[in-house]
Motif scaffolding. Structure first.
Motif, short mmCIF file in Angstrom:
data_model
loop_
_atom_site.label_atom_id
_atom_site.label_comp_id
_atom_site.label_asym_id
_atom_site.label_seq_id
_atom_site.Cartn_x
_atom_site.Cartn_y
_atom_site.Cartn_z
N TYR A 239 0.83 -1.21 0.00
CA TYR A 239 0.00 0.00 0.00
C TYR A 239 0.86 1.26 0.00
O TYR A 239 0.60 2.21 -0.75
CB TYR A 239 -0.93 -0.01 1.22
N ILE A 240 1.90 1.28 0.84
CA ILE A 240 2.78 2.45 0.89
C ILE A 240 3.50 2.63 -0.44
O ILE A 240 3.71 3.76 -0.91
CB ILE A 240 3.79 2.30 2.05
N ARG A 241 3.86 1.54 -1.09
CA ARG A 241 4.56 1.60 -2.38
C ARG A 241 3.72 2.33 -3.42
O ARG A 241 4.26 3.05 -4.28
CB ARG A 241 4.90 0.19 -2.85
N LYS A 242 2.41 2.20 -3.37
CA LYS A 242 1.53 2.78 -4.38
C LYS A 242 0.87 4.07 -3.91
O LYS A 242 -0.02 4.60 -4.58
CB LYS A 242 0.46 1.76 -4.77
N ASN A 248 2.72 10.83 4.69
CA ASN A 248 3.88 10.45 5.48
C ASN A 248 3.53 9.25 6.33
O ASN A 248 2.38 9.11 6.79
CB ASN A 248 4.32 11.62 6.38
N TRP A 249 4.53 8.39 6.60
CA TRP A 249 4.24 7.11 7.24
C TRP A 249 5.22 6.82 8.37
O TRP A 249 6.38 7.22 8.33
CB TRP A 249 4.36 5.96 6.22
N THR A 250 4.73 6.09 9.36
CA THR A 250 5.58 5.43 10.33
C THR A 250 4.97 4.06 10.60
O THR A 250 3.75 3.86 10.43
CB THR A 250 5.74 6.24 11.62
N SER A 259 8.33 -2.89 18.93
CA SER A 259 9.51 -2.57 18.14
C SER A 259 9.70 -1.06 18.09
O SER A 259 8.79 -0.30 18.44
CB SER A 259 9.35 -3.12 16.71
N LYS A 260 10.84 -0.63 17.65
CA LYS A 260 11.08 0.80 17.48
C LYS A 260 10.37 1.28 16.22
O LYS A 260 10.47 0.67 15.16
CB LYS A 260 12.58 1.08 17.38
N SER A 261 9.64 2.39 16.33
CA SER A 261 8.95 2.95 15.16
C SER A 261 9.96 3.54 14.19
O SER A 261 10.97 4.14 14.60
CB SER A 261 7.96 4.03 15.58
N ILE A 262 9.68 3.39 12.90
CA ILE A 262 10.53 4.06 11.92
C ILE A 262 10.20 5.55 11.94
O ILE A 262 9.10 5.95 12.32
CB ILE A 262 10.35 3.48 10.51
N ALA A 270 10.06 6.24 3.39
CA ALA A 270 9.58 5.24 4.36
C ALA A 270 9.67 3.83 3.80
O ALA A 270 10.02 2.88 4.50
CB ALA A 270 8.15 5.56 4.78
N LEU A 271 9.36 3.67 2.50
CA LEU A 271 9.28 2.34 1.92
C LEU A 271 10.60 1.57 1.99
O LEU A 271 10.60 0.39 2.38
CB LEU A 271 8.79 2.42 0.48
N PRO A 272 11.76 2.18 1.65
CA PRO A 272 13.01 1.41 1.77
C PRO A 272 13.30 0.94 3.19
O PRO A 272 13.83 -0.16 3.38
CB PRO A 272 14.08 2.42 1.29
#
Length: 623
Positions: A239-242, A248-250, A259-262, A270-272
């Motif tokens: 979904y993020i890829r498209k 903006n995403w985390t 886990s640690k948030s990106i 964000a995608l990589p």
């Protein structure tokens, strides 16, 4: 809810197998020697269902004319995910209903859709959810969805409902203009009987269509029961890829440790980061409250945008946050005006609590069965799109705050002879909900050694106890069916003692910690088909003994059937006592314990117990 239960909840069993017992008396209750309750097959395959009940005369399966024996089998050929209901009977005595769920493994993936204000093609996905935004030939919308409630900052202001209007195919209905104000109305009423008020009034509507930057936080349950977390993770990445560049995403995942948030980043950055993440196999307990508090803090501090959204994907109920609860999640979200959208998957979720969280924060709750997981990206689309494109309807419900802690809200549009409607709840004053015991640690089979992944939970609990020397806890040890009943009691006690020793090593006063063992008699999962269910059962729970939580209870009877337990609860209620029942195992068989509750201290419970013993020869004990 039975009379006398008040705010005390049943000890519900979070199983894929639902048990309902009916009885007048049953000296030997029905037992379950062999009943899996769940199978997975490929479409077109057959599967043999085998079972074995004790103290049972006959078995019937809903939809089949045959009567089966207590130990028997049947081969079925379902074409899709199917539930078969079984009824086991004792003649003129007990009966029990449970179900066997057969899940189809095949998932048909829908065509990808791209969120945004004007995708010009109809994606023909499930019309139950948003499918796109097209120029429709229809003159009127076919569906209304309340997607967000904007709570006012001032008591004198009205609420605002942001809604989506969709056509019959699930496409966003652009440019809707009612013929008159009378076409739109709202209904609001207190949830309590004491102050029920109905208020209907026509207001001016604001029809808003705008596109602005949005920051979105995904949190994904990856605890042991999150059986499809990897599929969902793949959907998030896809979904993020498209997605569009103005988003903006985390992202973070959790079991009992988050886990640690990106960092909050645009899609291309964000995608990589997310693509390089290695999502572990689902494992461990569920620390939902703790993980989502941390995700919200990260979103609010790391984002430059004012428009924030959190999307939570959940497979089970929190059972290990210990020092966090739903109020902490709600507090952070409300303070930062973040609506929470929850996508709950499967039948092990605590839907009551999750719905409460979404209502309090102005978001929306979705509940997906296994056969609808394929639509999860469509739901992502619906959430994201509705926070950028919407109709606003003013809701004159602020007066309800004077009368209600929660209220029912219905938004309606009358079109010709049809009324489009959607409902939600408003939360004005939220109260902490009843908390089941929280697990501080789980153990390997026959083991008493604490594994390192529980260190942070235990250290956090130790800090709270040291900072609050007036507080105390009870550590309750449990086992799966590992040895026999007597030895399981001893094994579970050693597990509780191991946790106690660790807390004392960290500086906790030993007088703040009490020990109890329930062995294998009070499992979370009664049917231990999977290794993770046994792992959840091999645990140590924490029970807070703070007086304001009314922690002390009296065991006032044990009954072989739910019907007799309900009669007993009603009897105690008529005597003015607070009573409920819980399911329990005794010598491997299910029984129902009656508990009287509402005692702030052990001394209060002892005084009441002594009074009961003077009036009756029945056996009473303090829990």
């Amino acid at each position: 809810m039975q009379k006398g239960l008040c705010t005390k909840k049943y000890r519900w069993i979070p199983l894929s197998i639902i048990l309902i017992l009916y009885s007048c008396s049953s000296p030997k209750p029905i037992t379950f020697n062999d009943f899996r309750g769940f199978s997975e097959i490929m479409p077109g395959d057959s599967v043999q269902l085998k079972w074995s009940f004790g103290n049972t005369d006959k078995v019937k399966i809903e939809g089949f004319d045959s009567v089966f024996a207590a130990t028997d089998s049947i081969t079925v050929h379902p074409n899709e995910t199917t539930i078969y209901y079984f009824d086991a009977f004792q003649t003129n005595q007990d009966s029990i209903r449970l179900y066997w769920r057969i899940a189809s493994k095949e998932i048909t993936k829908p065509k990808e859709t791209k969120p945004g204000p004007e995708p010009e093609t109809n994606t023909n996905l499930s019309p139950e959810f948003f499918s796109g935004s097209v120029r429709t030939s229809e003159t009127n919308p076919s569906m209304l969805k309340i997607m967000r409630i904007m709570y006012p900052e001032d008591d004198s202001e009205d609420f605002v409902a942001r809604v989506m209007l969709l056509d019959k195919n699930g496409n966003y209905f652009n440019g809707y203009k009612p013929e008159s104000e009378a076409h739109i109305f709202t209904v609001a009423a207190c949830d309590t009987d004491e102050t029920s008020e109905i208020y209907t009034k026509i207001r001016d509507e604001k029809f808003v269509k705008e596109t602005h930057n949005l920051s979105v936080a995904f949190t994904l349950d990856n605890s042991a029961q999150a059986y499809a977390s990897r599929d969902v993770f793949d959907s998030v990445k896809s979904y993020i890829r498209k997605s569009q560049n103005n988003l903006n995403w985390t992202f973070s995942y959790y079991n009992h440790n988050p886990s640690k948030s990106i960092p909050v980043s645009p899609s291309d950055k964000a995608l990589p980061i997310i693509s390089k993440m290695n999502l572990p196999e689902p494992n461990g307990l569920n620390g939902y409250y703790k993980a989502n508090c941390q995700s919200l803090w990260n979103l609010c501090t790391d984002s430059k945008e004012r428009n924030l959204v959190q999307i939570q994907i959940v497979f089970g109920a929190d059972n290990s946050s210990v020092i966090y609860n739903e109020s902490d999640v709600i507090d952070v979200a409300i303070k930062n005006r973040v609506p929470i959208y929850i996508i709950a998957i499967g039948d092990a979720v605590d839907s009551y609590t999750l719905k409460y969280i979404t209502s309090a924060t102005g978001g929306k709750f979705y509940h997906l069965t296994d056969d609808k997981i394929q639509f999860i990206k469509q739901i992502f689309d619906e959430i994201i799109f509705s926070n950028q494109n919407y109709y606003e309807i003013e809701v004159p419900a602020s007066f309800l705050k004077k009368h209600c802690s929660t209220a029912f809200l219905s938004v309606n549009i009358r079109e010709e002879e049809e009324i489009l409607t959607d409902n939600t709840h408003l939360v004005f004053e939220y109260q902490p909900l009843y908390q089941k015991y929280q697990a501080i640690a789980s153990f390997q089979e026959l083991g008493t050694e604490l594994t390192p992944d529980f260190n942070e939970n235990i250290r956090s609990l130790a800090r709270v106890l040291k900072d609050n020397p007036g507080n105390s806890i009870k550590l309750i040890g449990h086992s799966s069916y590992e040895i026999d009943e007597a030895e399981d009691i001893e094994l579970a006690k050693r597990r509780a003692e191991v946790v106690e020793s660790r807390l004392v090593e960290l500086g906790v006063d030993e007088k703040q910690v009490f020990i109890k063992s329930e062995g294998s008699n009070n499992p979370i999962y009664y049917f231990q088909e999977y290794s993770w269910q046994k792992y959840y059962n091999r645990r140590v729970d924490v029970r807070w003994l703070n007086p304001e939580l009314l922690p002390y209870e009296i065991i006032a009877g044990i009954y072989p059937s739910e019907t007799l337990a309900l009669i007993s609860v009603d009897k105690w209620s008529k005597l003015g006592k607070l009573a409920y029942y819980e399911r329990y195992l005794q010598n491997g068989n299910p029984v129902y314990r009656i508990k009287l509750w509402g005692f702030r201290t052990r001394d209060q419970a002892v005084q009441e117990l002594n009074k009961l013993k003077k009036k009756s020869k029945d056996s009473y004990n303090i829990d």
